[in-house]
Design an enzyme around this catalytic site. Structure first.
Site, PDB file in Angstrom:
ATOM      1  N   HIS A 101       5.210   0.302   3.127  1.00 41.61           N
ATOM      2  CA  HIS A 101       5.418  -0.055   4.536  1.00 41.61           C
ATOM      3  C   HIS A 101       4.597   0.811   5.487  1.00 41.61           C
ATOM      4  O   HIS A 101       5.077   1.229   6.548  1.00 41.61           O
ATOM      5  CB  HIS A 101       6.901   0.009   4.898  1.00 41.61           C
ATOM      6  CG  HIS A 101       7.657  -1.207   4.470  1.00 41.61           C
ATOM      7  ND1 HIS A 101       7.264  -2.488   4.804  1.00 41.61           N
ATOM      8  CD2 HIS A 101       8.766  -1.329   3.695  1.00 41.61           C
ATOM      9  CE1 HIS A 101       8.110  -3.351   4.262  1.00 41.61           C
ATOM     10  NE2 HIS A 101       9.031  -2.686   3.573  1.00 41.61           N
TER      11      HIS A 101
ATOM     12  N   ASP B 286      10.235   3.088   0.437  1.00 39.85           N
ATOM     13  CA  ASP B 286      10.845   1.864  -0.077  1.00 39.85           C
ATOM     14  C   ASP B 286       9.781   0.774  -0.230  1.00 39.85           C
ATOM     15  O   ASP B 286       8.719   0.834   0.390  1.00 39.85           O
ATOM     16  CB  ASP B 286      11.961   1.374   0.864  1.00 39.85           C
ATOM     17  CG  ASP B 286      11.464   1.098   2.274  1.00 39.85           C
ATOM     18  OD1 ASP B 286      10.668   1.912   2.793  1.00 39.85           O
ATOM     19  OD2 ASP B 286      11.861   0.085   2.886  1.00 39.85           O
ATOM     20  N   GLU B 287      10.095  -0.201  -1.068  1.00 39.72           N
ATOM     21  CA  GLU B 287       9.302  -1.424  -1.194  1.00 39.72           C
ATOM     22  C   GLU B 287       7.796  -1.152  -1.273  1.00 39.72           C
ATOM     23  O   GLU B 287       7.014  -1.648  -0.465  1.00 39.72           O
ATOM     24  CB  GLU B 287       9.641  -2.376  -0.034  1.00 39.72           C
ATOM     25  CG  GLU B 287      11.110  -2.795  -0.055  1.00 39.72           C
ATOM     26  CD  GLU B 287      11.523  -3.704   1.088  1.00 39.72           C
ATOM     27  OE1 GLU B 287      10.913  -3.634   2.174  1.00 39.72           O
ATOM     28  OE2 GLU B 287      12.470  -4.492   0.914  1.00 39.72           O
ATOM     29  N   VAL B 288       7.419  -0.369  -2.277  1.00 39.66           N
ATOM     30  CA  VAL B 288       5.999  -0.033  -2.475  1.00 39.66           C
ATOM     31  C   VAL B 288       5.364  -1.179  -3.281  1.00 39.66           C
ATOM     32  O   VAL B 288       5.188  -1.108  -4.498  1.00 39.66           O
ATOM     33  CB  VAL B 288       5.847   1.328  -3.186  1.00 39.66           C
ATOM     34  CG1 VAL B 288       4.370   1.737  -3.253  1.00 39.66           C
ATOM     35  CG2 VAL B 288       6.647   2.404  -2.443  1.00 39.66           C
ATOM     36  N   TYR B 289       5.069  -2.246  -2.564  1.00 37.97           N
ATOM     37  CA  TYR B 289       4.566  -3.469  -3.195  1.00 37.97           C
ATOM     38  C   TYR B 289       3.181  -3.257  -3.810  1.00 37.97           C
ATOM     39  O   TYR B 289       2.361  -2.501  -3.278  1.00 37.97           O
ATOM     40  CB  TYR B 289       4.485  -4.608  -2.175  1.00 37.97           C
ATOM     41  CG  TYR B 289       5.805  -4.965  -1.531  1.00 37.97           C
ATOM     42  CD1 TYR B 289       6.950  -5.186  -2.298  1.00 37.97           C
ATOM     43  CD2 TYR B 289       5.923  -5.079  -0.144  1.00 37.97           C
ATOM     44  CE1 TYR B 289       8.154  -5.522  -1.709  1.00 37.97           C
ATOM     45  CE2 TYR B 289       7.133  -5.413   0.459  1.00 37.97           C
ATOM     46  CZ  TYR B 289       8.248  -5.630  -0.336  1.00 37.97           C
ATOM     47  OH  TYR B 289       9.443  -5.955   0.246  1.00 37.97           O
TER      48      TYR B 289
END
Length: 479
Positions: free
Chosen positions: A95, A151-154
């Site tokens: 993010h 968070d949410e380390v795509y």
């Protein structure tokens, strides 16, 4: 069912400033209300509203000016005067859209088409993150707690350097994630040895206890487990918290939600939905073993799902939800007594913003007038008569796409359609203007423009097209 009240631990309210950043005067009014509601601190996610300078000045928002250094300090001082601490949240891995969207930073992405994830192999990326943190810490005198996101380390592992790194025997994506977070956390501890570091937990949920123990993070970070759903799985959540504790991470946080988690474009929140989320968290807290030190709960209020998504609910329409969620934590349920406390404190008739009665009294809670106007306009925008105007019998019968294309219409009936569309448009324009006028008192002009273009313009556009097409068709039929 009544649960035990929330145990000892801080109650933080999350201020997500990456969308609809409140004007400073409104921000102070919100902080005043939070203190009256029993909030202990603020988790502040500045993103591009922080006054970064030097080489990082390009990170500042352009749609509206970022907060000035003086404004950031005054917000902290005002919060402290109300007994609240301020904990900045600075994303350091996933993010990072507000950073990596800028052309000079493109080379620091894990993969070119994923704007949010930092490449963990480049020392320049760690230097960038540490410079961001340095500027934020310096602007928060006396700071002792920092949230580093993560968070949410795509798309992690999809970059060429990650693939090369992972080709070595025994290396995993989990280790790749943990090594970057550990590197950042160690650098923070070296720079500020007293600093407590919080991070989101979701990237660690599937990891084994042994992996977490070997991560190097055990003494460095305090995980914050988030779940915003009304049907949160209590047993699974308790199990996760117990796993973190058994791995040596006994100091833990949790995160609930009072807005910004229903859907990416929700305009008006359901208080009941968010209260149910808090009831589930109360069940979790009541089920934990004595070894877990639950440091507190962050009640999140997301303003966007990410930097490049649309606006979620604005703060004024969500204040009844926040107050109800806090009372739920205090009482163990949203009892009649808890509801009365909310309605009396805010001067409203219901904890559900959609049915609270209009009041002649001005600003019984900050932004009340805007909340009322948004609710009114939202009802109109979602009315079937307006939203499905093109599907009503008269339009489908006498002004279908086939008839429009051939300009073969009945002028008498199509002018009646024109008149009805004009009436709806005038009503929408009037109410939208009232919302805009009130919104710019509390938010930048850019927020009002975005909100109206996202919520109002798509509903008005078909009505405007029908009017224009009718005029064009009638000209072909009437001398």
């Amino acid at each position: 069912m009544k649960c035990p009240p929330w145990p000892k631990g801080k109650k933080l309210v999350h201020l997500d400033l990456k969308g609809a950043p409140p004007r400073v005067e409104y921000l102070h009014k919100l902080i005043e209300l939070f203190s009256q509601l029993g909030v202990d601190g603020l988790l502040v996610e500045y993103e591009d509203m922080f006054p970064y300078d030097g080489e990082l000045k390009l990170l500042q928002a352009t749609a509206q000016p970022a907060y000035s250094r003086e404004e950031v300090l005054s917000m902290q001082e005002f919060a402290r005067s109300k007994g609240m601490e301020v904990i900045p949240l600075v994303q350091t891995f996933g993010h990072m859209e507000f950073v990596l969207k800028h052309r000079p930073m493109w080379g620091l992405r894990e993969v070119a088409h994923c704007v949010g994830t930092l490449n963990p192999h480049k020392e320049e990326g760690v230097r960038l993150v540490m410079e961001m943190l340095r500027q934020v810490v310096e602007q928060h005198p006396g700071l002792n707690t920092l949230h580093i996101g993560a968070d949410e380390v795509y798309m992690l592992s999809e970059g060429e350097e990650s693939k090369l790194w992972l080709a070595s025997p025994g290396r995993t994506v989990e280790q790749l994630f943990l090594s970057h977070v550990a590197k950042v956390a160690e650098a923070i501890k070296k720079a500020w040895p007293h600093m407590t570091i919080i991070m989101w937990d979701d990237m660690m949920r599937g990891m084994s206890q042994d992996t977490l123990k070997a991560s190097g993070l055990v003494e460095l970070v305090q995980p914050m487990l988030w779940d915003y759903t009304p049907n949160l799985d209590v047993d699974r959540t308790v199990s996760l918290l117990e796993k973190y504790c058994s791995a040596g991470m006994s100091e833990l946080w949790v995160a609930s939600s009072f807005k910004g988690s229903t859907s990416v474009y929700t305009c008006v929140p359901s208080t009941q939905r968010h209260v149910e989320n808090h009831l589930q968290w109360l069940k979790v807290a009541a089920s934990l073993s004595a070894g877990i030190n639950l440091k507190g709960i962050a009640i999140t209020g997301w303003q966007r799902y990410d930097h490049l998504s649309v606006l979620c609910e604005l703060m004024p329409v969500a204040l009844p939800s926040l107050a109800a969620c806090l009372q739920t934590l205090l009482h163990g349920q949203l009892s009649a007594e808890a509801q009365s406390t909310v309605t009396e404190k805010l001067g409203i008739s219901s904890v559900e913003v959609e049915v609270m009665e209009r009041s002649a009294v001005d600003s019984l809670f900050p932004g009340r007038r805007l909340a009322e106007l948004i609710v009114e306009l939202n009802i109109l925008l979602n009315s079937e008569d307006i939203r499905f105007f093109e599907n009503n019998m008269i339009v489908r019968g006498w002004f279908s796409p086939y008839q429009r294309q051939r300009k073969m219409v009945t002028p008498l009936i199509t002018m009646q359609i024109h008149s009805q569309a004009s009436t709806y448009l005038a009503t929408l324009q009037q109410k939208a203007e009232a919302v805009r006028e009130e919104m710019v008192r509390l938010y930048p002009e850019s927020t009002a423009q975005e909100w109206i273009e996202e919520h109002v313009s798509p509903v008005m556009a078909p009505l405007q097209r029908i009017r224009e097409d009718i005029i064009a068709c009638v000209k072909e039929m009437v001398p």
